[in-house]
Design a protein around this motif. Structure first.
Motif, PDB file in Angstrom:
ATOM      1  N   MET B   1       0.841  -1.200   0.000  1.00 55.70           N
ATOM      2  CA  MET B   1       0.000   0.000   0.000  1.00 55.70           C
ATOM      3  C   MET B   1       0.870   1.242   0.000  1.00 55.70           C
ATOM      4  SD  MET B   1      -3.598   0.364   1.846  1.00 55.70           S
ATOM      5  CE  MET B   1      -4.439  -0.552   0.598  1.00 55.70           C
ATOM      6  N   SER B   2       1.685   1.382  -1.034  1.00 48.77           N
ATOM      7  CA  SER B   2       2.481   2.555  -1.399  1.00 48.77           C
ATOM      8  C   SER B   2       3.044   3.366  -0.241  1.00 48.77           C
ATOM      9  CB  SER B   2       1.682   3.481  -2.316  1.00 48.77           C
ATOM     10  OG  SER B   2       0.919   4.391  -1.590  1.00 48.77           O
ATOM     11  N   ARG B   4       2.444   4.425   2.503  1.00 48.46           N
ATOM     12  CA  ARG B   4       1.651   5.018   3.582  1.00 48.46           C
ATOM     13  C   ARG B   4       0.959   3.914   4.353  1.00 48.46           C
ATOM     14  NH1 ARG B   4      -1.723  10.047   1.570  1.00 48.46           N
ATOM     15  NH2 ARG B   4      -2.062  10.260   3.765  1.00 48.46           N
ATOM     16  N   GLN B   5       0.835   4.133   5.626  1.00 50.10           N
ATOM     17  CA  GLN B   5       0.172   3.127   6.434  1.00 50.10           C
ATOM     18  C   GLN B   5      -1.301   3.094   6.093  1.00 50.10           C
ATOM     19  OE1 GLN B   5       2.074   5.058   9.916  1.00 50.10           O
ATOM     20  NE2 GLN B   5       1.443   3.168  10.855  1.00 50.10           N
ATOM     21  N   SER B   6      -1.886   1.927   6.193  1.00 45.38           N
ATOM     22  CA  SER B   6      -3.329   1.880   5.955  1.00 45.38           C
ATOM     23  C   SER B   6      -4.034   2.539   7.121  1.00 45.38           C
ATOM     24  CB  SER B   6      -3.775   0.434   5.797  1.00 45.38           C
ATOM     25  OG  SER B   6      -4.565   0.072   6.899  1.00 45.38           O
ATOM     26  N   GLY B   7      -5.098   3.244   6.797  1.00 45.79           N
ATOM     27  CA  GLY B   7      -5.772   4.044   7.806  1.00 45.79           C
ATOM     28  C   GLY B   7      -6.218   3.218   9.002  1.00 45.79           C
ATOM     29  N   ALA B   8      -6.792   2.068   8.717  1.00 49.66           N
ATOM     30  CA  ALA B   8      -7.362   1.316   9.810  1.00 49.66           C
ATOM     31  C   ALA B   8      -6.297   0.914  10.817  1.00 49.66           C
ATOM     32  CB  ALA B   8      -8.064   0.084   9.255  1.00 49.66           C
ATOM     33  N   GLY B  11      -4.724   3.885  12.818  1.00 44.66           N
ATOM     34  CA  GLY B  11      -5.531   4.389  13.916  1.00 44.66           C
ATOM     35  C   GLY B  11      -5.653   3.367  15.039  1.00 44.66           C
ATOM     36  N   ALA B 138      -2.208   7.877   7.464  1.00 47.12           N
ATOM     37  CA  ALA B 138      -3.451   8.213   6.783  1.00 47.12           C
ATOM     38  C   ALA B 138      -4.652   8.128   7.694  1.00 47.12           C
ATOM     39  CB  ALA B 138      -3.646   7.278   5.589  1.00 47.12           C
ATOM     40  N   GLY B 139      -4.448   7.887   8.955  1.00 47.84           N
ATOM     41  CA  GLY B 139      -5.584   7.811   9.870  1.00 47.84           C
ATOM     42  C   GLY B 139      -6.025   9.201  10.245  1.00 47.84           C
ATOM     43  N   ARG B 178      -2.441  13.750   7.382  1.00 47.87           N
ATOM     44  CA  ARG B 178      -1.617  14.519   6.482  1.00 47.87           C
ATOM     45  C   ARG B 178      -2.191  15.915   6.266  1.00 47.87           C
ATOM     46  NH1 ARG B 178       1.835  13.231   2.318  1.00 47.87           N
ATOM     47  NH2 ARG B 178       1.323  14.584   0.593  1.00 47.87           N
TER      48      ARG B 178
END
Ligand code: GTP
Ligand code: MG
Lengths: 469, 337
Positions: B1-2, B4-8, B11, B138-139, B178
């Motif tokens: 996932m490029s 960036r951390q996945s939002g889920a 958080g 990204a959270g 961000r």
């Protein structure tokens, strides 16, 4: 040969060239809002205009953040033969005492916005105290977008594709009455007007059935069969896909007549629509209702993929040259793929949605990049109808959205589930996600700062930021 | 996932491996995602870092021991002094006692201030780290903590109040980490950056003019040093560091490192060319050239101080540039002569 027509001609040419030279120096941007039906085009255009007019909620638009934005104003479009986009009507529906989404669009609507701002560079500011950007936007029924792929197909190819599609579930069951009517006639038989009209009606019914069906199919051609606009009942719309004829096709046969009408439809309807409203675009936003397609299930997802990819092939992407602009050709040099209705998800998941969309449109995106245009993907909501909240659940904290679902009176808090990592057809719905459609929030736009949205300012910055410098 | 951390997972809410299906909740149980934890979150981010390993403790031991010894010696002397004063007369004794108490209190206050200023300097380093972290996530949580820390930092600053107000007006619950950091950057810090750049420009001009007019090289250097130290302290105060004496020294040391890291320290030759443009250099007297160089050096140090004191690292678009200052400096000889 008299001298008058020739001066006339010269004058006209001169005028045309003058106009083109004018557009070369004047900032005029034609923004193409591309999206299948119910993808959120009308809401997007309404919100963009309201937000640009009020300029109170766009912190990520550089021209506003830097304090160079003066004001914007709606202006009458110089083309008088196209109806105006009913901005005020849509806005008052959204912001009224009982907020409501706009009705599905039935015909064309165009609108022109003038934006006054101060140039960024001190040098240009010395020459020109203020610049004006002319922004032209056209709204249309999403069904019509699917006519664009017809431009590159002939009757035989299109018929074969459509018939093959109609043979597969979930369409096969819906197509049964039309296929029966087809079986009863011979393509090489006489071109009887009543028979043709019966066939066309059966086919139109089939398209409507597809649209109404649970599966929420979107790959429905020709678009005017569903949304005829001003063409209702015209002989142009009396044809349907036919199986390949067995023998030689004679001129007045059913097949030949329908093929002729198909070509006429392509030329007079699709071609004109494309030339008038899509050929001269400078920027493009492709709105994709990914969440809606996922909710409706796997056929809707694959329909959306095919429909989008084929529709996008019609546009000219790439970096424009000034010479091209001078002779009246333009290319789309920025394309934004936007997953709409991001407000159906809490803020934590917006990035996941953008990535999901990126994977979904990867092929189209690569093709456009290859042509030389810059491309971005984002998750946006033109009208934010929910609030991100947190709820405790089984010892964890879930990020949820709070809003009033359509058809209910009380607000609810929903955790829609984690998005899948990829969405490649054939996507199999596993029931792990569920989205609700929400009503527009009460009191929308009451603060006079423009409709509240998600990332509309970043979308506009990408699409228009460079011309607003 | 490029990258960036996945939002889920960022958080800390849900993992993909353990999906929670769609659920609806009671409206009353839900908490809004706002910055209500302003102070708490700020304190969380602003706490000093955990103690560092052995060597530094040894150094601290040596220094602390020395200071303690000196203090003890001083204490004996003072006690002696007080005893003798009281022996002479009660009045003299009382006066001496009051003076001593005043001095002691002053010393404690000063020391406390120094300690706090050092903590503030470290806070900036930490804030920069948290900001960078939030820019890559990204959270919605890291960015909220960061934003709360920044608003906490500038809470009592009247001159930042309008910018903070503007920021409050533009931020919403749907901005991700961000975007929250970017908004702080664009709305709150950009304003401070403009003022810091004005300070740097003023210092550079002062240094240049002083060395142009000064009769002796010693005065040049003195003025430049004084002006440089002053601008560093001004910039630090502007970004909310308010350094004490020890803090200033530390800042200076950090900054010298930064000068080298940022590739700012270049050869004098290059700087001269930069300052004047090759052919012009020959035409202008060495005195003027030297003055411009001094101005430019001051400016460089000022910019390094901006890098060091800003609670968020500059990005490619807002990095302060020498070019504008150079241009402004080039008008100085014309103004003077
Ligand atoms: N929550 C939310 N729903 C939206 C948003 N935009 C659109 N919708 C929903 O999507 C529906 C369709 O939006 P429209 O803007 O009418 O879609 P369209 O692309 O113009 O559709 P056609 O006119 O049929 O082509 C609306 O009725 C809303 O229910 C949004 O930003 N947020
Ligand atoms: Mg519409």
């Amino acid at each position: 040969m008299s001298i008058i027509p020739s001066t006339d001609w010269a004058l006209q040419t001169l005028e045309q060239w003058g106009e083109r030279a004018g557009t070369l120096f004047q900032n005029r941007i034609r923004l193409g809002v591309t999206g299948l039906r119910r993808s959120g085009k009308t809401v997007f255009v309404t919100s963009v205009i309201d937000n640009l007019l009020r300029a109170g909620r766009l912190p990520f638009l550089d021209v506003i953040a830097e304090g160079r934005y003066q004001a914007a104003r709606l202006e009458a479009h110089p083309r008088h033969d196209v109806p105006r986009f009913a901005f005020e009507q849509h806005l008052s529906a959204l912001t009224g005492p009982v907020p409501a989404w706009p009705e599905p669009t039935r015909g064309l609507g165009q609108i022109r916005l003038l934006i006054r701002f101060q140039p960024h560079s001190p040098l240009r500011r010395r020459v020109q105290r203020q610049s004006t950007l002319v922004l032209d936007i056209v709204d249309y029924p999403g069904e019509w977008l699917l006519d664009l792929p017809l431009l590159t197909r002939d009757f035989a190819t299109w018929s074969a594709e459509t018939l093959a599609l109609a043979d597969r579930p979930p369409r096969a069951a819906l197509a049964a009455p039309w296929r029966q009517a087809l079986a009863a006639v011979s393509p090489t038989g006489p071109a009887d007007e009543t028979v043709m009209r019966q066939l066309a009606d059966a086919y139109t019914d089939y398209l409507h059935a597809c649209r109404r069906s649970e599966a929420g199919l979107t790959l429905l051609q020709p678009g005017r069969f569903i949304e005829p606009g001003d063409l209702a009942g015209a002989p142009l719309l009396v044809f349907c896909p036919l199986p390949p004829p067995a023998g030689e096709v004679l001129r007045p046969s059913l097949y030949a007549t329908m093929a002729e009408r198909f070509e006429a439809y392509k030329d007079a309807v699709v071609g004109r629509f494309f030339r008038d409203h899509f050929a001269g675009l400078d920027r493009q936003i492709v709105l994709v209702d990914l969440l809606g397609a996922m909710t409706r299930g796997s056929p809707a997802v694959s329909d959306t993929a095919v429909a989008l990819t084929t529709a996008l092939e019609a546009f000219r992407h790439g970096r424009g040259y000034w010479l091209e602009r001078l002779i009246g050709v333009s290319r789309i040099d920025r394309v934004l793929f936007a997953a709409t209705k991001a407000d159906h998800l809490a803020v934590d998941q917006h990035d996941d949605l953008a990535h999901l969309l990126g994977g979904f449109v990867a092929d189209a995106r690569n093709a456009i990049r290859f042509a030389g245009a810059s491309v971005e993907t984002m998750a946006i909501a033109a009208v934010k109808s929910t609030v991100s909240v947190q709820s405790p659940h089984l010892g964890r904290t879930l990020s949820c959205v709070r809003g009033t679902p359509l058809g209910r009176t009380a607000p609810t808090v929903l955790y829609p589930g984690a998005l899948p990592a990829r969405l490649v057809p054939p996507y199999i719905d596993t029931g792990t996600v569920r989205f609700l459609d929400f009503q527009p929030p009460p009191g929308l736009g009451d603060d006079g700062r423009g409709l509240s949205h998600i990332r509309l300012d970043r979308a506009l910055q990408f699409l228009l930021g460079d011309v607003l410098t | 996932m490029s990258g960036r951390q996945s939002g889920a997972s960022a958080g800390g809410t849900v993992d993909r491996d353990d999906p929670i299906g769609p659920v609806e909740f009671d409206v009353d149980a839900a908490q809004p995602l706002v910055f209500d934890g302003d102070d708490a979150a700020a304190a969380d981010v602003a706490t000093p870092p955990p103690p560092s390993p052995g060597r530094r403790w040894a150094v601290r031991g040596v220094v602390g021991g020395g200071v303690l010894l000196v203090l003890t010696a001083l204490g004996f002397d003072v006690a002696d002094l007080l005893a003798r004063a009281f022996a002479t007369s009660i009045a003299l004794g009382t006066a001496a006692a009051v003076v001593t108490a005043g001095a002691a209190i002053g010393l404690v206050v000063l020391l406390a201030d120094e300690v706090r200023s050092l903590a503030r300097l470290r806070t900036m380093d930490r804030l920069r780290d948290v900001g960078a972290l939030a820019m890559n996530s990204a959270g919605g949580r890291v960015g909220r903590d960061y934003a709360a820390a920044i608003t906490g930092l500038y809470r009592d600053r009247g001159d930042v109040a309008t910018a903070l107000e503007r920021w409050r007006g533009s931020v919403g619950d749907a901005h991700d980490d961000r975007e929250l950091v970017m908004l702080i950057d664009r709305v709150v810090l950009a304003d401070l950056d403009r003022r810091a750049e004005a300070l740097v420009l003023r210092a550079a001009r002062d240094a240049a003019i002083a060395s142009m007019l000064s009769p002796a090289a010693v005065i040049d250097v003195a003025v430049m040093l004084w002006r440089t130290v002053r601008v560093i302290r001004q910039i630090a105060a502007l970004y909310g560091v308010r350094p004490g004496y020890i803090g200033s020294v530390r800042l200076f040391r950090h900054m010298m490192g930064n000068l080298a890291v940022a590739g700012l320290a270049e050869t004098g030759h290059h700087m001269a060319i930069e300052a004047l443009g090759g052919t012009l250099a020959a035409a202008v007297s060495t005195k003027v050239g030297q003055a411009l160089l001094n101005g430019l050096l001051t400016a460089r140090i000022g910019i390094a101080a901006m890098h060091q004191c800003r609670p968020l690292a500059f990005n490619a678009d807002n990095r302060p540039s020498l070019a504008g200052i150079r241009r402004a400096l080039l008008t100085v000889p014309r103004d003077i002569l």
